[in-house]
Design a protein around this motif. Structure first.
Motif, short mmCIF file in Angstrom:
data_model
loop_
_atom_site.label_atom_id
_atom_site.label_comp_id
_atom_site.label_asym_id
_atom_site.label_seq_id
_atom_site.Cartn_x
_atom_site.Cartn_y
_atom_site.Cartn_z
N VAL A 155 40.24 53.72 46.89
CA VAL A 155 39.67 52.41 46.60
C VAL A 155 40.08 51.44 47.92
CG1 VAL A 155 40.08 50.53 45.12
CG2 VAL A 155 40.12 52.78 44.20
N SER A 156 39.14 50.51 48.09
CA SER A 156 39.23 49.50 49.19
C SER A 156 39.83 48.26 48.47
CB SER A 156 37.94 49.47 50.30
OG SER A 156 38.19 48.30 50.82
N LYS A 157 40.66 47.58 49.05
CA LYS A 157 40.99 46.18 48.62
C LYS A 157 40.49 45.31 49.73
CE LYS A 157 44.90 43.72 46.54
NZ LYS A 157 46.29 43.50 46.46
N ARG A 158 39.64 44.44 49.00
CA ARG A 158 39.06 43.47 50.18
C ARG A 158 39.88 42.23 50.33
NH1 ARG A 158 32.31 44.37 48.51
NH2 ARG A 158 32.45 46.51 49.25
N ASP A 159 39.35 41.39 51.10
CA ASP A 159 40.11 39.95 51.39
C ASP A 159 40.39 39.16 49.93
OD1 ASP A 159 40.29 40.81 53.98
OD2 ASP A 159 38.72 39.55 54.66
N ASP A 160 39.18 39.32 49.15
CA ASP A 160 39.39 38.36 48.02
C ASP A 160 40.32 39.16 46.82
OD1 ASP A 160 37.80 40.46 47.24
OD2 ASP A 160 36.05 39.25 46.59
N GLY A 161 40.80 40.39 47.26
CA GLY A 161 41.54 40.94 46.17
C GLY A 161 40.97 41.81 45.30
N SER A 162 39.44 42.04 45.41
CA SER A 162 38.60 42.76 44.62
C SER A 162 38.78 44.20 45.18
CB SER A 162 37.36 42.44 44.46
OG SER A 162 36.55 42.33 46.04
N LEU A 163 38.56 45.14 44.03
CA LEU A 163 38.78 46.66 44.10
C LEU A 163 37.40 47.47 44.35
CD1 LEU A 163 42.13 46.90 42.06
CD2 LEU A 163 41.95 46.97 44.51
N TRP A 164 37.16 48.29 45.43
CA TRP A 164 35.81 48.99 45.58
C TRP A 164 36.03 50.32 45.75
CZ3 TRP A 164 31.41 46.02 44.76
CH2 TRP A 164 31.58 44.58 44.64
N VAL A 165 35.45 51.27 44.94
CA VAL A 165 35.75 52.54 45.11
C VAL A 165 34.98 53.18 46.19
CG1 VAL A 165 35.41 54.69 43.78
CG2 VAL A 165 36.20 52.68 42.43
N ILE A 166 35.59 53.89 46.89
CA ILE A 166 34.78 54.66 47.78
C ILE A 166 34.78 56.06 47.40
CG2 ILE A 166 35.19 55.38 50.42
CD1 ILE A 166 36.90 53.05 51.22
#
Length: 393
Positions: A185-196
């Motif tokens: 999972v990637s944690k973006r600058d806004d704190g949201s989590l995105w599954v790779i």
């Protein structure tokens, strides 16, 4: 230098077992990275970034850094600390004169043997190997609710197809926590989590609706382009399990069909190969377990056993170059033989050519396994017709 002392590893300055109903010490609370989650877990700042603490874990402070682990792993982690913080032998050599190495026997106590010292040690190199710098920052392992996780369609594959939907339903129906590896999972600058990596597990958890969290390996990737590059790299590096590895694993797991196939192969005098590449096959090995499984399901064990026995008797010392096609062709003859078919006459016809010669008849055949088997069946019937009838003595 009889009185010389050496650095020793100090014990942890603080140690505490986390239980949900116990007050948290200030030295732990000071390094919390988030609030306690509904499942009782929370993050702490550690030497490697962040670490997830679970109820029942032991938390200890070592040289100003917090570490968390199950109680049974505390001794191992402390031993690793001792190894990591042990003094450099080169430094000791500069401090301790060479004469200290010649002290008479018994002048100093023998060092105690530890689990670390019992491990095999690689030979020292004349010059240390220079490894490329590690990329990225260490991730944190966290349990996250499925609703917190997002998918980016710009690089993720579509799951709106039959194969993906079937896989999602299969995972959901047979959900097994022991098979749920952490999602990347990637944690973006806004704190949201995105599954790779792990979208099928996420979709299965969402489909069920009763999965409270998913283990996630959360890292910072910098940009969507970096996430996409990691997605491509992970999928290209992933090595699929070949069919024979799968077959042997099925036997080990107690799969009844795989065990039956292995017994049929062994009963005919063969063994099951471990290699899918024909260049690696040796005489006496069978690699066409999928072809055997297909016939077994439709026509039973006897048809399979008879065909394999004929092949073993005809070519006991040869590599089965056309094994799958020959096996399937022989079973087709057994299931639907021509009028007045004589198995002994067919066997004598088989002996006229070796495996390479039989395989050569398929060089011009296009199509898959079924087409090749049908083509070889026709060749076998032609050889059968050319073979004189077997006269009983």
């Amino acid at each position: 230098m009889r009185g010389a002392s050496y650095p020793t590893t100090p014990p942890p300055s603080h140690i505490w077992i986390y239980e949900r109903d116990r007050a948290m010490p200030e030295w732990v609370a000071a390094k919390k990275a988030d609030a306690v989650q509904p499942n009782g877990t929370f993050l702490i700042h550690s030497e490697m970034g962040q670490a997830r603490v679970h109820p029942g874990n032991v938390i200890f402070d070592y040289k100003g850094n917090l570490y968390a682990c199950p109680p049974g792993e505390v001794q191992r982690m402390l031993q690793e600390m001792e190894d990591r913080f042990a003094p450099d032998p080169k430094v000791i050599a500069r401090i301790v004169p060479q004469s200290a190495a010649k002290l008479p026997s018994g002048s100093t106590p023998s060092p105690k043997k530890t689990a670390a010292s019992a491990r095999p040690v690689a030979k020292a190199q004349s010059s240390p190997r220079k490894w490329p710098a590690a990329k990225g920052n260490p991730p944190s392992v966290e349990n996250r609710h499925p609703s917190e996780l997002n998918l980016d369609d710009s690089y993720q594959r579509s799951t709106e197809n039959g194969a993906s939907q079937a896989l999602i339903k299969k995972i959901a129906t047979g959900w097994d926590w022991r098979m749920c590896l952490p999602l990347v999972v990637s944690k973006r600058d806004d704190g949201s989590l995105w599954v790779i990596d792990g979208q099928h597990r996420l979709a299965a958890a969402m489909l069920r609706g009763d999965i409270p969290f998913l283990p996630c390996c959360v890292g910072v990737y910098g940009s969507v382009a970096d996430e996409a590059a990691m997605f491509v790299a992970m999928n290209r590096a992933r090595k699929p399990m070949n069919r024979l590895d799968d077959f042997h694993a099925a036997i080990a797991s107690g799969d009844s069909e795989a065990i039956e196939i292995a017994d049929i192969i062994k009963g005919a005098g063969f063994t099951v190969s471990r290699k899918t590449g024909s260049q690696s096959w040796v005489p006496g090995e069978v690699a066409f377990t999928s072809a055997i499984a297909k016939v077994l399901r439709k026509h039973g064990a006897k048809v399979c056993s008879d065909a394999l026995t004929i092949m073993q008797e005809a070519w006991p010392d040869e590599v089965l170059n056309a094994g799958a096609s020959m096996f399937t062709a022989l079973t087709k003859l057994a299931i639907n033989p021509p009028a007045d078919f004589d198995p002994d006459r067919m066997f004598h016809a088989l002996l006229k050519r070796d495996q390479r010669e039989w395989a050569s008849f398929l060089n011009e055949t296009k199509g898959g396994g079924e087409e090749r088997a049908l083509a070889l069946r026709q060749v076998l019937l032609m050889a059968y017709d050319e073979e004189p009838e077997v006269r009983n003595a």
